[in-house]
Write an enzyme that holds these catalytic residues in place. Structure first.
Site, mmCIF file in Angstrom:
data_model
loop_
_atom_site.group_PDB
_atom_site.id
_atom_site.type_symbol
_atom_site.label_atom_id
_atom_site.label_comp_id
_atom_site.label_asym_id
_atom_site.label_seq_id
_atom_site.Cartn_x
_atom_site.Cartn_y
_atom_site.Cartn_z
ATOM 1 N N LYS A 26 -24.193 9.373 28.716
ATOM 2 C CA LYS A 26 -25.131 8.645 29.569
ATOM 3 C C LYS A 26 -26.112 7.907 28.655
ATOM 4 C CE LYS A 26 -29.063 9.139 30.997
ATOM 5 N NZ LYS A 26 -29.404 7.712 30.769
ATOM 6 N N GLU B 142 -32.673 16.339 19.679
ATOM 7 C CA GLU B 142 -33.342 15.552 18.654
ATOM 8 C C GLU B 142 -34.486 14.847 19.364
ATOM 9 O OE1 GLU B 142 -34.757 12.971 16.747
ATOM 10 O OE2 GLU B 142 -32.917 11.809 16.618
ATOM 11 N N CYS C 83 -38.193 7.502 15.853
ATOM 12 C CA CYS C 83 -38.850 8.824 15.918
ATOM 13 C C CYS C 83 -39.243 9.325 14.542
ATOM 14 C CB CYS C 83 -37.954 9.824 16.642
ATOM 15 S SG CYS C 83 -36.286 9.804 16.020
ATOM 16 N N GLU D 56 -47.117 9.933 19.662
ATOM 17 C CA GLU D 56 -46.121 9.203 18.883
ATOM 18 C C GLU D 56 -46.346 7.726 19.233
ATOM 19 O OE1 GLU D 56 -42.113 10.329 19.882
ATOM 20 O OE2 GLU D 56 -41.363 9.752 17.922
HETATM 21 P P1 ADP Z 1 -37.760 7.371 25.473
HETATM 22 O O1 ADP Z 1 -39.202 7.710 25.554
HETATM 23 O O2 ADP Z 1 -37.237 7.173 24.091
HETATM 24 O O3 ADP Z 1 -37.289 6.354 26.458
HETATM 25 P P2 ADP Z 1 -36.630 9.391 27.121
HETATM 26 O O4 ADP Z 1 -36.612 10.815 26.753
HETATM 27 O O5 ADP Z 1 -37.421 8.978 28.289
HETATM 28 O O6 ADP Z 1 -37.051 8.695 25.787
HETATM 29 O O7 ADP Z 1 -35.153 8.834 27.323
HETATM 30 C C1 ADP Z 1 -34.083 9.172 26.493
HETATM 31 C C2 ADP Z 1 -32.833 9.279 27.332
HETATM 32 O O8 ADP Z 1 -33.033 10.301 28.300
HETATM 33 C C3 ADP Z 1 -32.470 8.036 28.117
HETATM 34 O O9 ADP Z 1 -31.066 7.931 28.179
HETATM 35 C C4 ADP Z 1 -33.010 8.326 29.502
HETATM 36 O O10 ADP Z 1 -32.326 7.649 30.522
HETATM 37 C C5 ADP Z 1 -32.747 9.808 29.601
HETATM 38 N N1 ADP Z 1 -33.561 10.551 30.571
HETATM 39 C C6 ADP Z 1 -34.832 10.315 30.959
HETATM 40 N N2 ADP Z 1 -35.219 11.245 31.862
HETATM 41 C C7 ADP Z 1 -34.181 12.092 32.034
HETATM 42 C C8 ADP Z 1 -33.937 13.265 32.818
HETATM 43 N N3 ADP Z 1 -34.880 13.773 33.616
HETATM 44 N N4 ADP Z 1 -32.732 13.851 32.747
HETATM 45 C C9 ADP Z 1 -31.780 13.364 31.929
HETATM 46 N N5 ADP Z 1 -31.931 12.280 31.155
HETATM 47 C C10 ADP Z 1 -33.109 11.644 31.201
#
Ligand code: ADP
Length: 484
Positions: A181, A257, A291, A388
């Site tokens: 995903k 990570e 990161c 961050e």
């Molecule tokens: P960033 O701040 O780098 O966007 P996120 O942690 O929000 O980091 O997103 C990283 C990945 O996690 C993306 O693929 C995002 O779609 C996914 N993501 C965000 N929220 C959820 C969730 N509740 N469950 C699963 N995946 C998620």
């Protein structure tokens, strides 16, 4: 998209069981170019049914794929590597279009991303077990490493190719199959990789890509599925914690990570010109959106003024603009929210007494642009200290006491990367050992390489990617006790 020569790389449907599929309700979401917010594509928006279909197809494929010989799997993974490099220019442009980073960095990302595919195509053939000297004369004890099963990989937007290959290549090499995903901000790079995977000869269901604008929903299905045995995630600590919690209901193997808050320490005896080169690389790569970016730059008293003088000149020289222009150093941030967040951090710092030496505002190139910025006079109560930053903002701190600085550097819940510059040998060893981080750069600002273990400690997560250790994340040990 006129910039892309091989139009077949441009996909807008999800990829399940080697087929391009629409969602059952024909739902789509928009993908925008962060440069000017123009629409790049409308991509399939998957929900529960499609996600379950992808899991089923990966599950069925696993039963066959795990029994392929490692060298046969290796060959197909190597085909993928060759195809990625053959399409390097187009893939790089797709990254720049949907993510914004300068094209020279996108080209670098393709090399970096492909290097994981190359590495794990080899590692596929080098998974070894053990024979343990027995505790009884009529027994033999054998340890096997077996693929963990179906893997769900959830990846971020900041490295839309490399964060995928870093997970998918070792998973496939170990004999696992994958449901990926990707981030909703950068699904096009992921779909281009899927297209090349099919061309490379991946059998049906071995690599599936679910695109969605509802990551919470899909994340919940992936983490709760009994058919998925492993979650590999790169992203924020906040989402990582949610996934850890959700995965507990089915006790999955996990790699996390997560976010960092990297200190970058410049001691009095450092070579200042080299240190500045290192800070520039570590701070401003990807417009500050990695990161392992230098988040807190600590400069010792004796060299503070000379450092600042030279550093300001370097930062002033950074060219801001469209990532497709090969001389540009700083592109747009990923979206409006990212820009808002940076401006909020700067506003908070200013109100609490910080000094902005350079930049500090939205850049007039476009809505998602922030000026390369230098901030000093920072105190503990400012957001800039604990957040961050994820933008082109360098936060500079003055320090004097060498013992105290290690404590200050470690005073964070994150523990991904740390850097320092200095010459004294015993100080180098001690500092490297005492920094509570998964990775430490000594006299260098560039630490990412396929051959070394990438990963963090504390709330930056656990598990390692790349290196000889990376494949272990996708295997489980089985001990066989054989009576003879
Ligand atoms: P960033 O701040 O780098 O966007 P996120 O942690 O929000 O980091 O997103 C990283 C990945 O996690 C993306 O693929 C995002 O779609 C996914 N993501 C965000 N929220 C959820 C969730 N509740 N469950 C699963 N995946 C998620």
């Amino acid at each position: 998209m006129k910039e892309i020569k091989n139009e077949k790389l441009l996909r807008n449907k999800s990829f399940i069981n080697n087929e391009w599929i629409n969602s059952l309700l024909n739902k789509k979401f928009s993908v925008y170019n962060p440069l000017d917010l123009s629409l790049l594509s409308s991509v399939t928006d998957c929900g529960e049914k499609e996600t379950k279909k992808a899991i089923d197809s990966a599950y069925n494929a696993f039963i066959l794929w795990k029994d392929w010989t490692p060298s046969k799997r290796s060959q197909i993974i190597r085909n993928w590597y060759n195809l990625i490099l053959e399409n390097k220019e187009d893939l790089a442009r797709i990254i720049t279009l949907e993510q914004g980073k300068p094209i020279k960095e996108s080209l670098g990302e393709i090399d970096y991303g492909a290097s994981f595919v190359d590495w794990f195509a080899e590692e596929a053939k080098r998974i070894y077990g053990d024979i343990i000297s027995s505790n009884e004369p009529d027994k033999r004890i054998i340890v096997l490493k077996q693929p963990v099963g179906v893997v769900a990989a959830i990846t971020p937007w900041n490295f839309p190719i490399a964060m995928i290959t870093r997970k998918v290549a070792p998973a496939l090499a170990a004999g696992c199959t994958v449901v990926l995903k990707p981030s909703e901000d950068t699904p096009l790079s992921a779909l281009a990789l899927a297209y090349l995977g099919k061309k490379a000869g991946f059998p049906k269901g071995v690599f599936n890509v679910i695109t969605t604008n509802n990551p919470q929903n899909v994340g919940e299905i992936l983490t709760k599925s009994l058919k998925i045995k492993k979650i590999s995630f790169t992203g924020s600590s906040k989402v990582g914690k949610i996934l850890i919690k959700q995965s507990s209901s089915t006790v999955k193997k996990l790699s996390m990570e997560l976010g960092g808050n990297a200190p970058f320490i410049i001691f009095d005896d450092a070579d200042i010109d080299l240190a500045i080169k290192g800070v520039m690389l570590s701070k401003f790569r990807n417009s500050g959106q990695t990161c392992i970016c230098a988040n807190r730059i600590y400069v010792q008293k004796r060299v503070y003024e000379s450092f600042l003088k030279k550093f300001i000149i370097k930062v002033k020289n950074l060219k801001v603009g469209s990532g497709l222009n090969s001389s540009v150093d700083i592109g747009p941030l990923i979206n409006k929210d990212a820009t808002k967040k940076i401006l909020k951090i700067l506003d908070d710092a200013l109100h609490k007494g910080a000094k902005i030496l350079l930049g500090g505002k939205k850049h007039n190139y476009g809505n998602n642009f922030v000026e390369p910025t230098i901030v000093t006079n920072i105190s503990d109560d400012m957001l800039i200290c604990s957040t961050e930053i994820f933008g082109p903002v360098a936060a500079i701190y003055l320090f004097d006491d060498e013992k105290e600085i290690i404590k200050i550097a470690n005073d964070t819940r994150a523990g991904l990367a740390a850097y320092f510059y200095g010459k004294d040998n015993s100080k180098i060893w001690k500092t490297a050992e005492e920094l509570e981080y998964g990775m430490v750069g000594v006299n260098t600002g560039l630490i990412s390489t396929t051959i070394a273990p990438f990963g963090g400690v504390k709330e930056s997560g656990f598990g390692r990617e790349g290196s000889k250790y990376g494949i272990n994340e996708y295997t489980v040990l089985k001990y066989i006790c054989m009576k003879i």
